[in-house]
Design a protein around this motif. Structure first.
Motif, PDB file in Angstrom:
ATOM      1  N   SER A  12      24.083  37.125  37.527  1.00 23.56           N
ATOM      2  CA  SER A  12      23.905  36.959  38.976  1.00 23.56           C
ATOM      3  C   SER A  12      24.318  38.210  39.731  1.00 23.56           C
ATOM      4  O   SER A  12      23.953  38.379  40.887  1.00 23.56           O
ATOM      5  CB  SER A  12      24.768  35.802  39.507  1.00 23.56           C
ATOM      6  N   GLY A  13      25.106  39.061  39.086  1.00 23.89           N
ATOM      7  CA  GLY A  13      25.695  40.183  39.818  1.00 23.89           C
ATOM      8  C   GLY A  13      25.469  41.517  39.149  1.00 23.89           C
ATOM      9  O   GLY A  13      24.405  41.771  38.574  1.00 23.89           O
ATOM     10  N   GLY A  14      26.522  42.348  39.200  1.00 22.39           N
ATOM     11  CA  GLY A  14      26.408  43.741  38.776  1.00 22.39           C
ATOM     12  C   GLY A  14      26.092  43.950  37.309  1.00 22.39           C
ATOM     13  O   GLY A  14      25.482  44.947  36.925  1.00 22.39           O
ATOM     14  N   GLY A  15      26.539  43.035  36.472  1.00 27.44           N
ATOM     15  CA  GLY A  15      26.133  43.090  35.074  1.00 27.44           C
ATOM     16  C   GLY A  15      26.890  44.063  34.194  1.00 27.44           C
ATOM     17  O   GLY A  15      26.322  44.610  33.242  1.00 27.44           O
ATOM     18  N   THR A  16      28.199  44.260  34.462  1.00 25.95           N
ATOM     19  CA  THR A  16      28.926  45.169  33.559  1.00 25.95           C
ATOM     20  C   THR A  16      29.106  44.538  32.169  1.00 25.95           C
ATOM     21  O   THR A  16      29.130  45.247  31.171  1.00 25.95           O
ATOM     22  CB  THR A  16      30.303  45.576  34.134  1.00 25.95           C
ATOM     23  N   ASN A  17      29.231  43.219  32.114  1.00 25.77           N
ATOM     24  CA  ASN A  17      29.301  42.574  30.794  1.00 25.77           C
ATOM     25  C   ASN A  17      27.975  42.709  30.058  1.00 25.77           C
ATOM     26  O   ASN A  17      27.945  42.973  28.853  1.00 25.77           O
ATOM     27  CB  ASN A  17      29.659  41.091  30.930  1.00 25.77           C
ATOM     28  N   LEU A  18      26.895  42.521  30.800  1.00 24.41           N
ATOM     29  CA  LEU A  18      25.569  42.706  30.205  1.00 24.41           C
ATOM     30  C   LEU A  18      25.480  44.106  29.589  1.00 24.41           C
ATOM     31  O   LEU A  18      25.030  44.281  28.449  1.00 24.41           O
ATOM     32  CB  LEU A  18      24.485  42.539  31.289  1.00 24.41           C
ATOM     33  N   ALA A 132      26.280  36.077  31.584  1.00 22.52           N
ATOM     34  CA  ALA A 132      27.103  37.267  31.813  1.00 22.52           C
ATOM     35  C   ALA A 132      27.284  37.425  33.323  1.00 22.52           C
ATOM     36  O   ALA A 132      26.550  38.167  33.972  1.00 22.52           O
ATOM     37  CB  ALA A 132      26.457  38.500  31.182  1.00 22.52           C
ATOM     38  N   GLY A 133      28.240  36.665  33.861  1.00 21.88           N
ATOM     39  CA  GLY A 133      28.398  36.650  35.318  1.00 21.88           C
ATOM     40  C   GLY A 133      27.262  35.883  35.969  1.00 21.88           C
ATOM     41  O   GLY A 133      26.792  36.259  37.034  1.00 21.88           O
ATOM     42  N   PHE A 134      26.800  34.801  35.325  1.00 24.87           N
ATOM     43  CA  PHE A 134      25.768  33.934  35.915  1.00 24.87           C
ATOM     44  C   PHE A 134      26.521  32.876  36.707  1.00 24.87           C
ATOM     45  O   PHE A 134      27.252  32.069  36.129  1.00 24.87           O
ATOM     46  CB  PHE A 134      24.930  33.299  34.802  1.00 24.87           C
ATOM     47  N   ASN A 157      29.409  31.643  27.432  1.00 24.38           N
ATOM     48  CA  ASN A 157      29.791  32.089  28.769  1.00 24.38           C
ATOM     49  C   ASN A 157      31.079  32.899  28.666  1.00 24.38           C
ATOM     50  O   ASN A 157      31.878  32.684  27.754  1.00 24.38           O
ATOM     51  CB  ASN A 157      30.032  30.868  29.666  1.00 24.38           C
ATOM     52  N   ILE A 158      31.257  33.825  29.629  1.00 22.26           N
ATOM     53  CA  ILE A 158      32.559  34.483  29.728  1.00 22.26           C
ATOM     54  C   ILE A 158      33.206  34.074  31.031  1.00 22.26           C
ATOM     55  O   ILE A 158      32.543  34.025  32.068  1.00 22.26           O
ATOM     56  CB  ILE A 158      32.465  36.017  29.584  1.00 22.26           C
ATOM     57  N   HIS A 159      34.481  33.737  30.944  1.00 19.30           N
ATOM     58  CA  HIS A 159      35.191  33.265  32.129  1.00 19.30           C
ATOM     59  C   HIS A 159      36.409  34.152  32.382  1.00 19.30           C
ATOM     60  O   HIS A 159      37.156  34.464  31.451  1.00 19.30           O
ATOM     61  CB  HIS A 159      35.622  31.806  31.939  1.00 19.30           C
ATOM     62  N   PRO A 160      36.642  34.521  33.655  1.00 17.77           N
ATOM     63  CA  PRO A 160      37.731  35.468  33.939  1.00 17.77           C
ATOM     64  C   PRO A 160      39.106  34.812  34.068  1.00 17.77           C
ATOM     65  O   PRO A 160      39.815  35.038  35.056  1.00 17.77           O
ATOM     66  CB  PRO A 160      37.275  36.108  35.254  1.00 17.77           C
ATOM     67  N   ALA A 161      39.500  34.015  33.115  1.00 17.16           N
ATOM     68  CA  ALA A 161      40.854  33.435  33.082  1.00 17.16           C
ATOM     69  C   ALA A 161      41.091  32.900  31.676  1.00 17.16           C
ATOM     70  O   ALA A 161      40.150  32.781  30.884  1.00 17.16           O
ATOM     71  CB  ALA A 161      40.997  32.308  34.104  1.00 17.16           C
ATOM     72  N   GLY A 171      38.433  33.079  38.817  1.00 17.25           N
ATOM     73  CA  GLY A 171      39.508  33.002  37.823  1.00 17.25           C
ATOM     74  C   GLY A 171      40.607  34.035  38.041  1.00 17.25           C
ATOM     75  O   GLY A 171      41.801  33.685  38.019  1.00 17.25           O
ATOM     76  N   TYR A 172      40.252  35.295  38.245  1.00 19.01           N
ATOM     77  CA  TYR A 172      41.305  36.317  38.424  1.00 19.01           C
ATOM     78  C   TYR A 172      42.059  36.079  39.729  1.00 19.01           C
ATOM     79  O   TYR A 172      43.285  36.199  39.776  1.00 19.01           O
ATOM     80  CB  TYR A 172      40.716  37.741  38.404  1.00 19.01           C
ATOM     81  N   GLY A 173      41.342  35.745  40.790  1.00 18.47           N
ATOM     82  CA  GLY A 173      41.985  35.458  42.078  1.00 18.47           C
ATOM     83  C   GLY A 173      42.945  34.286  41.941  1.00 18.47           C
ATOM     84  O   GLY A 173      44.093  34.352  42.407  1.00 18.47           O
ATOM     85  N   GLY A 220      41.305  42.808  33.534  1.00 18.34           N
ATOM     86  CA  GLY A 220      40.560  41.716  32.911  1.00 18.34           C
ATOM     87  C   GLY A 220      39.172  42.152  32.472  1.00 18.34           C
ATOM     88  O   GLY A 220      38.756  41.888  31.331  1.00 18.34           O
ATOM     89  N   LEU A 221      38.475  42.860  33.371  1.00 18.31           N
ATOM     90  CA  LEU A 221      37.099  43.263  33.038  1.00 18.31           C
ATOM     91  C   LEU A 221      37.063  44.149  31.797  1.00 18.31           C
ATOM     92  O   LEU A 221      36.203  43.998  30.927  1.00 18.31           O
ATOM     93  CB  LEU A 221      36.464  44.007  34.208  1.00 18.31           C
ATOM     94  N   ARG A 222      38.039  45.067  31.716  1.00 19.24           N
ATOM     95  CA  ARG A 222      38.075  45.946  30.537  1.00 19.24           C
ATOM     96  C   ARG A 222      38.165  45.125  29.255  1.00 19.24           C
ATOM     97  O   ARG A 222      37.543  45.456  28.247  1.00 19.24           O
ATOM     98  CB  ARG A 222      39.274  46.892  30.603  1.00 19.24           C
ATOM     99  N   LEU A 223      38.953  44.061  29.304  1.00 21.98           N
ATOM    100  CA  LEU A 223      39.070  43.203  28.114  1.00 21.98           C
ATOM    101  C   LEU A 223      37.790  42.398  27.895  1.00 21.98           C
ATOM    102  O   LEU A 223      37.382  42.147  26.759  1.00 21.98           O
ATOM    103  CB  LEU A 223      40.270  42.262  28.252  1.00 21.98           C
ATOM    104  N   GLU A 224      37.133  41.976  28.991  1.00 25.90           N
ATOM    105  CA  GLU A 224      35.878  41.224  28.859  1.00 25.90           C
ATOM    106  C   GLU A 224      34.842  42.044  28.079  1.00 25.90           C
ATOM    107  O   GLU A 224      34.125  41.515  27.230  1.00 25.90           O
ATOM    108  CB  GLU A 224      35.294  40.894  30.238  1.00 25.90           C
ATOM    109  N   TRP A 225      34.788  43.354  28.405  1.00 24.07           N
ATOM    110  CA  TRP A 225      33.769  44.202  27.763  1.00 24.07           C
ATOM    111  C   TRP A 225      33.986  44.320  26.257  1.00 24.07           C
ATOM    112  O   TRP A 225      33.073  44.621  25.513  1.00 24.07           O
ATOM    113  CB  TRP A 225      33.752  45.606  28.405  1.00 24.07           C
TER     114      TRP A 225
HETATM  115  C1  GRF Z   1      33.105  38.657  35.205  1.00 18.92           C
HETATM  116  O1  GRF Z   1      34.443  38.754  35.633  1.00 18.92           O
HETATM  117  C2  GRF Z   1      32.860  37.377  34.461  1.00 18.92           C
HETATM  118  O2  GRF Z   1      33.970  36.941  33.736  1.00 18.92           O
HETATM  119  C3  GRF Z   1      32.565  36.411  35.581  1.00 18.92           C
HETATM  120  O3  GRF Z   1      31.825  37.144  36.517  1.00 18.92           O
HETATM  121  C4  GRF Z   1      32.141  38.535  36.396  1.00 18.92           C
HETATM  122  C5  GRF Z   1      30.829  39.228  36.145  1.00 18.92           C
HETATM  123  O4  GRF Z   1      30.945  40.609  36.147  1.00 18.92           O
HETATM  124  N1  GRF Z   1      31.909  35.218  35.073  1.00 18.92           N
HETATM  125  P1  GRF Z   1      29.705  41.517  35.687  1.00 18.92           P
HETATM  126  O5  GRF Z   1      28.492  41.059  36.497  1.00 18.92           O
HETATM  127  O6  GRF Z   1      29.512  41.309  34.212  1.00 18.92           O
HETATM  128  O7  GRF Z   1      30.124  42.905  36.044  1.00 18.92           O
END
Ligand code: GRF
Length: 264
Positions: A12-18, A132-134, A157-161, A171-173, A220-225
């Motif tokens: 849905s967003g910037g897609g850094t995980n993608l 990935a951020g959907f 799915n990836i979840h930020p918590a 999740g982080y907030g 958190g994001l660094r660990l997600e990647w």
């Molecule tokens: C990530 O923090 C992910 O855990 C959450 O949304 C964010 C998406 O970031 N579900 P990105 O679009 O992958 O940069």
């Protein structure tokens, strides 16, 4: 390498995980190939990332579908195979006492969007779908049609918590505001609830008193990647198995939960 899995992504967003997943496929950390990037949001930066790598992209505009239904509910038909009672009996997104009109509207509009998603995905068959951020919950309408073998879930799915703490959109907030001393991220298979499916992997980081929300998101994001590609690779290696466990508690009640076992 003849054994690459085909992966599709929804963003849905910037897609850094993608990006991390695409890069891991290219570098060989993941034995996989990204074959589509879909979005609910025409402006999602993740779509551009897909295009850059010549990966087919598509959009199912959820906002438009939901707006269309609100304007003319009587003219908006759910998919032919939509069965509201069946969906209501399975879903864990709304409590049963919640407003039935709202629930009905929610599941009809989501089924319309999800039928479109399924149609687009049909053109690009995949072994695994990664969220990935959907920022949309998938309902049983989609999940049952995509996960045709319930014993082998294939939507991650990836979840930020660190689930099950802090499910939901921020999740982080929520971790920061609660004053938690450890934060983290979780990759899980999805089920009929929100962020409630069997956990595949987690990574954690310490939170110090100087950390701001921004600092926590960055850690958190660094660990997600790292975490997401690692979990996808376990799937590619067929090392993930879901098992239904049941335990008798001291009070005599039975606690049962489907969990992921990772084989060596
Ligand atoms: C990530 O923090 C992910 O855990 C959450 O949304 C964010 C998406 O970031 N579900 P990105 O679009 O992958 O940069």
């Amino acid at each position: 390498m003849g054994n690459k899995i085909k992966i599709g992504a929804l963003v849905s967003g910037g897609g850094t995980n993608l990006q991390a997943i695409i890069d891991s496929c290219i570098s060989g950390k993941v034995d996989g190939e990204m074959v589509f990037v879909g979005s609910d949001n025409p402006g999602a930066g993740g779509l551009k990332r897909g295009e850059k790598h010549s990966i087919p992209t598509f959009v199912v505009d959820y906002k438009k579908i939901i707006h269309g239904y609100k304007e003319k509910p009587e003219q908006t038909m759910p998919p032919e195979d939509f069965d509201l009672d069946e969906i209501l009996s399975k879903q864990h997104l709304f409590p049963s006492e919640s407003d039935s009109k709202r629930r009905r509207q929610y599941f009809i509009t989501r089924a319309i969007a999800e039928a479109e998603l399924l149609k687009k995905i049909h053109n690009h068959p995949v072994d695994l779908l990664v969220l990935a951020g959907f920022m949309r919950n998938l309902t049983p309408y989609f999940i049952d049609r995509f996960n045709t073998d319930p014993d082998h879930p294939r939507i991650m799915n990836i979840h930020p918590a660190l689930l099950p703490a802090f499910p939901g959109v921020d999740g982080y907030g929520d971790t920061f505001r609660y004053g938690a001393k450890v934060g983290g991220c979780t990759v899980h298979f999805i089920d009929y609830g929100e962020d409630s499916g069997p956990i595949i992997g987690q990574k954690a980081f310490s939170i110090t008193s100087d950390d701001t929300i921004e600092a926590i998101k960055e850690k958190g994001l660094r660990l997600e990647w790292e975490l997401y590609p690692e979990c996808i690779q376990l799937f590619a290696q067929r090392r993930l198995k879901t098992v239904k466990m049941a335990y008798r508690l001291e009070n005599g009640k039975i606690y049962s939960k489907t969990i992921v076992k990772i084989s060596k």
